[in-house]
Scaffold this motif. Structure first.
Motif, PDB file in Angstrom:
ATOM      1  N   THR A 224       7.687  -8.660  -5.127  1.00  0.00           N
ATOM      2  CA  THR A 224       6.418  -9.354  -4.892  1.00  0.00           C
ATOM      3  C   THR A 224       5.487  -8.563  -3.985  1.00  0.00           C
ATOM      4  OG1 THR A 224       7.417 -10.549  -3.017  1.00  0.00           O
ATOM      5  CG2 THR A 224       7.495 -11.605  -5.183  1.00  0.00           C
ATOM      6  N   ILE A 225       5.812  -7.297  -3.726  1.00  0.00           N
ATOM      7  CA  ILE A 225       4.983  -6.460  -2.859  1.00  0.00           C
ATOM      8  C   ILE A 225       3.821  -5.901  -3.667  1.00  0.00           C
ATOM      9  CG2 ILE A 225       4.932  -4.425  -1.381  1.00  0.00           C
ATOM     10  CD1 ILE A 225       7.866  -4.850  -0.812  1.00  0.00           C
ATOM     11  N   LEU A 226       2.597  -6.146  -3.166  1.00  0.00           N
ATOM     12  CA  LEU A 226       1.391  -5.695  -3.842  1.00  0.00           C
ATOM     13  C   LEU A 226       0.784  -4.513  -3.102  1.00  0.00           C
ATOM     14  CD1 LEU A 226      -0.353  -9.120  -4.633  1.00  0.00           C
ATOM     15  CD2 LEU A 226       1.154  -7.783  -6.117  1.00  0.00           C
ATOM     16  N   LEU A 227       0.164  -3.632  -3.848  1.00  0.00           N
ATOM     17  CA  LEU A 227      -0.583  -2.511  -3.298  1.00  0.00           C
ATOM     18  C   LEU A 227      -1.947  -2.455  -3.979  1.00  0.00           C
ATOM     19  CD1 LEU A 227       2.090   0.357  -3.068  1.00  0.00           C
ATOM     20  CD2 LEU A 227       1.211  -1.076  -1.216  1.00  0.00           C
ATOM     21  N   PRO A 228      -2.969  -1.972  -3.280  1.00  0.00           N
ATOM     22  CA  PRO A 228      -4.309  -1.901  -3.897  1.00  0.00           C
ATOM     23  C   PRO A 228      -4.366  -0.817  -4.953  1.00  0.00           C
ATOM     24  CG  PRO A 228      -4.321  -0.908  -1.716  1.00  0.00           C
ATOM     25  CD  PRO A 228      -2.976  -1.532  -1.878  1.00  0.00           C
ATOM     26  N   ASP A 229      -5.141  -1.096  -5.993  1.00  0.00           N
ATOM     27  CA  ASP A 229      -5.259  -0.159  -7.109  1.00  0.00           C
ATOM     28  C   ASP A 229      -6.677   0.376  -7.247  1.00  0.00           C
ATOM     29  OD1 ASP A 229      -4.784   1.342  -9.337  1.00  0.00           O
ATOM     30  OD2 ASP A 229      -4.817  -0.350 -10.737  1.00  0.00           O
ATOM     31  N   ASP A 230      -7.657  -0.507  -7.394  1.00  0.00           N
ATOM     32  CA  ASP A 230      -9.046  -0.094  -7.615  1.00  0.00           C
ATOM     33  C   ASP A 230      -9.941  -0.775  -6.580  1.00  0.00           C
ATOM     34  OD1 ASP A 230     -11.434   0.808  -8.547  1.00  0.00           O
ATOM     35  OD2 ASP A 230     -11.468  -0.458 -10.340  1.00  0.00           O
ATOM     36  N   CYS A 231     -10.565   0.036  -5.704  1.00  0.00           N
ATOM     37  CA  CYS A 231     -11.464  -0.490  -4.669  1.00  0.00           C
ATOM     38  C   CYS A 231     -12.887   0.014  -4.871  1.00  0.00           C
ATOM     39  CB  CYS A 231     -10.974  -0.096  -3.283  1.00  0.00           C
ATOM     40  SG  CYS A 231      -9.352  -0.757  -2.842  1.00  0.00           S
ATOM     41  N   SER A 232     -13.273   0.261  -6.125  1.00  0.00           N
ATOM     42  CA  SER A 232     -14.599   0.827  -6.403  1.00  0.00           C
ATOM     43  C   SER A 232     -15.726  -0.150  -6.110  1.00  0.00           C
ATOM     44  CB  SER A 232     -14.664   1.274  -7.869  1.00  0.00           C
ATOM     45  OG  SER A 232     -14.376   0.179  -8.735  1.00  0.00           O
ATOM     46  N   ASP A 233     -15.428  -1.463  -6.068  1.00  0.00           N
ATOM     47  CA  ASP A 233     -16.466  -2.463  -5.811  1.00  0.00           C
ATOM     48  C   ASP A 233     -16.537  -2.869  -4.351  1.00  0.00           C
ATOM     49  OD1 ASP A 233     -16.910  -2.443  -8.529  1.00  0.00           O
ATOM     50  OD2 ASP A 233     -15.567  -4.149  -8.910  1.00  0.00           O
ATOM     51  N   ALA A 234     -15.902  -2.131  -3.459  1.00  0.00           N
ATOM     52  CA  ALA A 234     -15.800  -2.561  -2.059  1.00  0.00           C
ATOM     53  C   ALA A 234     -17.134  -2.551  -1.338  1.00  0.00           C
ATOM     54  CB  ALA A 234     -14.800  -1.667  -1.318  1.00  0.00           C
ATOM     55  N   TYR A 235     -18.074  -1.672  -1.753  1.00  0.00           N
ATOM     56  CA  TYR A 235     -19.338  -1.533  -1.033  1.00  0.00           C
ATOM     57  C   TYR A 235     -20.505  -2.241  -1.730  1.00  0.00           C
ATOM     58  CZ  TYR A 235     -17.047   1.980   1.867  1.00  0.00           C
ATOM     59  OH  TYR A 235     -16.202   2.630   2.739  1.00  0.00           O
ATOM     60  N   HIS A 236     -20.227  -3.072  -2.712  1.00  0.00           N
ATOM     61  CA  HIS A 236     -21.297  -3.774  -3.421  1.00  0.00           C
ATOM     62  C   HIS A 236     -21.782  -5.004  -2.664  1.00  0.00           C
ATOM     63  CE1 HIS A 236     -20.169  -1.923  -7.606  1.00  0.00           C
ATOM     64  NE2 HIS A 236     -20.569  -1.032  -6.714  1.00  0.00           N
ATOM     65  N   GLN A 237     -21.012  -5.487  -1.706  1.00  0.00           N
ATOM     66  CA  GLN A 237     -21.375  -6.664  -0.928  1.00  0.00           C
ATOM     67  C   GLN A 237     -21.011  -6.415   0.526  1.00  0.00           C
ATOM     68  OE1 GLN A 237     -19.922 -10.235  -2.745  1.00  0.00           O
ATOM     69  NE2 GLN A 237     -20.508 -11.555  -1.015  1.00  0.00           N
ATOM     70  N   LEU A 238     -21.897  -6.775   1.468  1.00  0.00           N
ATOM     71  CA  LEU A 238     -21.722  -6.394   2.860  1.00  0.00           C
ATOM     72  C   LEU A 238     -20.466  -6.998   3.471  1.00  0.00           C
ATOM     73  CD1 LEU A 238     -22.772  -4.911   5.339  1.00  0.00           C
ATOM     74  CD2 LEU A 238     -24.150  -6.935   5.892  1.00  0.00           C
ATOM     75  N   ASP A 239     -20.202  -8.283   3.242  1.00  0.00           N
ATOM     76  CA  ASP A 239     -19.024  -8.901   3.851  1.00  0.00           C
ATOM     77  C   ASP A 239     -17.734  -8.293   3.310  1.00  0.00           C
ATOM     78  OD1 ASP A 239     -19.498  -9.922   1.348  1.00  0.00           O
ATOM     79  OD2 ASP A 239     -18.856 -11.960   1.828  1.00  0.00           O
ATOM     80  N   ILE A 240     -17.735  -7.926   2.023  1.00  0.00           N
ATOM     81  CA  ILE A 240     -16.554  -7.285   1.445  1.00  0.00           C
ATOM     82  C   ILE A 240     -16.385  -5.872   2.005  1.00  0.00           C
ATOM     83  CG2 ILE A 240     -15.439  -6.533  -0.675  1.00  0.00           C
ATOM     84  CD1 ILE A 240     -15.541  -9.545  -0.332  1.00  0.00           C
ATOM     85  N   SER A 241     -17.484  -5.155   2.153  1.00  0.00           N
ATOM     86  CA  SER A 241     -17.406  -3.795   2.693  1.00  0.00           C
ATOM     87  C   SER A 241     -16.946  -3.809   4.153  1.00  0.00           C
ATOM     88  CB  SER A 241     -18.763  -3.103   2.568  1.00  0.00           C
ATOM     89  OG  SER A 241     -19.751  -3.769   3.344  1.00  0.00           O
ATOM     90  N   ILE A 242     -17.338  -4.829   4.911  1.00  0.00           N
ATOM     91  CA  ILE A 242     -16.850  -4.945   6.286  1.00  0.00           C
ATOM     92  C   ILE A 242     -15.342  -5.157   6.300  1.00  0.00           C
ATOM     93  CG2 ILE A 242     -16.883  -6.414   8.347  1.00  0.00           C
ATOM     94  CD1 ILE A 242     -19.859  -6.794   7.937  1.00  0.00           C
ATOM     95  N   CYS A 243     -14.843  -5.977   5.375  1.00  0.00           N
ATOM     96  CA  CYS A 243     -13.393  -6.161   5.252  1.00  0.00           C
ATOM     97  C   CYS A 243     -12.707  -4.849   4.880  1.00  0.00           C
ATOM     98  CB  CYS A 243     -13.087  -7.230   4.212  1.00  0.00           C
ATOM     99  SG  CYS A 243     -13.684  -8.878   4.626  1.00  0.00           S
ATOM    100  N   PHE A 244     -13.311  -4.103   3.972  1.00  0.00           N
ATOM    101  CA  PHE A 244     -12.726  -2.837   3.531  1.00  0.00           C
ATOM    102  C   PHE A 244     -12.670  -1.831   4.681  1.00  0.00           C
ATOM    103  CE2 PHE A 244     -13.134   1.375   1.461  1.00  0.00           C
ATOM    104  CZ  PHE A 244     -11.967   1.351   0.724  1.00  0.00           C
ATOM    105  N   VAL A 245     -13.758  -1.726   5.435  1.00  0.00           N
ATOM    106  CA  VAL A 245     -13.786  -0.822   6.594  1.00  0.00           C
ATOM    107  C   VAL A 245     -12.776  -1.267   7.639  1.00  0.00           C
ATOM    108  CG1 VAL A 245     -15.216  -0.046   8.517  1.00  0.00           C
ATOM    109  CG2 VAL A 245     -16.146  -0.048   6.211  1.00  0.00           C
ATOM    110  N   GLY A 246     -12.687  -2.581   7.859  1.00  0.00           N
ATOM    111  CA  GLY A 246     -11.681  -3.084   8.799  1.00  0.00           C
ATOM    112  C   GLY A 246     -10.271  -2.749   8.363  1.00  0.00           C
TER     113      GLY A 246
END
Length: 302
Positions: A224-246
């Motif tokens: 049940t261990i998950l790993l990220p695969d595609d993060c190409s949409d991380a900077y399309h929205q500010l709150d999501i990009s803040i999470c990505f940078v964090g």
């Protein structure tokens, strides 16, 4: 009553007293850390620039300004501010996306609180300056104190005991002066420090993985261990990009703390300390890339 009368007669005394207790180097990280993370969240290029230049900026500030201070809260406030900002981003932006199980969030919070608790215990268990007076000098002259006592702080020295010019005391089993906790790491608090490193590293790496698998497209690594695969949409929205940078910042901090944890386990296996390794490398000529890298690492620790 005298203190109250002083403030009553002079209303500006409260400001003067507060100003003397708050230093500029301690306030700066509270402003700089959130600002850097906000700038990094604007685009991928901004993230690369911020995460590449921030270590150089910290080194420059320490090299040219903070080294003139005997003791500074800059690094301690920086790490506390970083943890607080990362927790705020995780609980306010990541958890409401409803992709994280309550058990995962509970485990994350337990290790975060454990890391903070062990860190403050490490500070409390650190050796503090020994107050000596005329009686100490008389005992030293009469031979009541060992002749091997430190010439600076007058404490009787034991094997593997070294004086710290920042803490102004001799530390038994001294590893190095940890700028990020603002205390010396020695025999009195080494195990608490290892617990702090382990809990903090696990919380930061686990939290970054939960963040990435929430805002990015995940895949099942094993069970049940998950790993990220595609993060190409991380900077399309500010709150999501803040999470990505964090998440990136959390992963970097967790990796560094994990490195220090295993580094100290290796030192314990070698039955030595970081301070003794530093002294060894400073007295012996170095040869080879690995030895030069180890020497630089030990110098940075102190």
């Amino acid at each position: 009553m005298r203190l109250y009368g002083k403030f009553l007669c002079n209303p500006y005394a409260w400001r003067e007293r507060a100003a003397t207790k708050v230093s500029f180097d301690a306030v700066t990280p509270i402003i700089v850390v959130p600002l850097l993370m906000f700038v990094a969240a604007q685009s991928l290029l901004c993230s690369v620039v911020v995460f590449s230049l921030t270590p150089l900026l910290i080194y420059y500030v320490h090299r040219n300004f903070l080294r003139f201070l005997m003791r500074t809260k800059f690094f301690f406030v920086w790490i506390i501010t970083s943890i607080f900002v990362l927790m705020l981003i995780f609980e306010v932006n990541v958890v409401p996306l409803l992709e994280i199980l309550p058990e995962e969030n509970l485990a994350f919070m337990i290790f975060v609180i454990g890391g903070l608790t062990f860190g403050f215990i490490t500070r409390e268990k650190a050796e503090h300056p020994w107050t000596y007076n005329d009686e100490a000098y008389e005992r030293l002259e009469l031979g009541a104190v060992s002749v091997d006592a430190c010439s600076i702080c007058k404490k009787s020295t034991q094997p593997m005991t070294y004086h710290c010019r920042v803490c102004q005391t001799c530390v038994s089993g001294r590893q190095y002066h940890n700028k990020w906790l603002d205390c010396c790491i020695g025999a009195s608090n080494l195990w608490w420090y290892l617990a702090c490193l382990f809990s903090s590293a696990f919380a930061l790496i686990f939290g970054s993985n939960l963040t990435f698998t929430t805002i990015c497209h995940p895949f099942v690594f094993v069970w049940t261990i998950l790993l990220p695969d595609d993060c190409s949409d991380a900077y399309h929205q500010l709150d999501i990009s803040i999470c990505f940078v964090g998440g990136i910042y959390s992963l970097l901090l967790g990796t560094v703390m994990a490195f220090y944890f295993f580094f100290h386990l290796w030192l314990m296996y070698q039955k030595t300390t970081a301070n003794e390794r530093k002294l060894l490398y400073s007295t012996q000529p170095t040869a080879g890339f690995l030895r030069n890298a180890a020497q630089r690492c030990c110098k940075l620790l102190s």
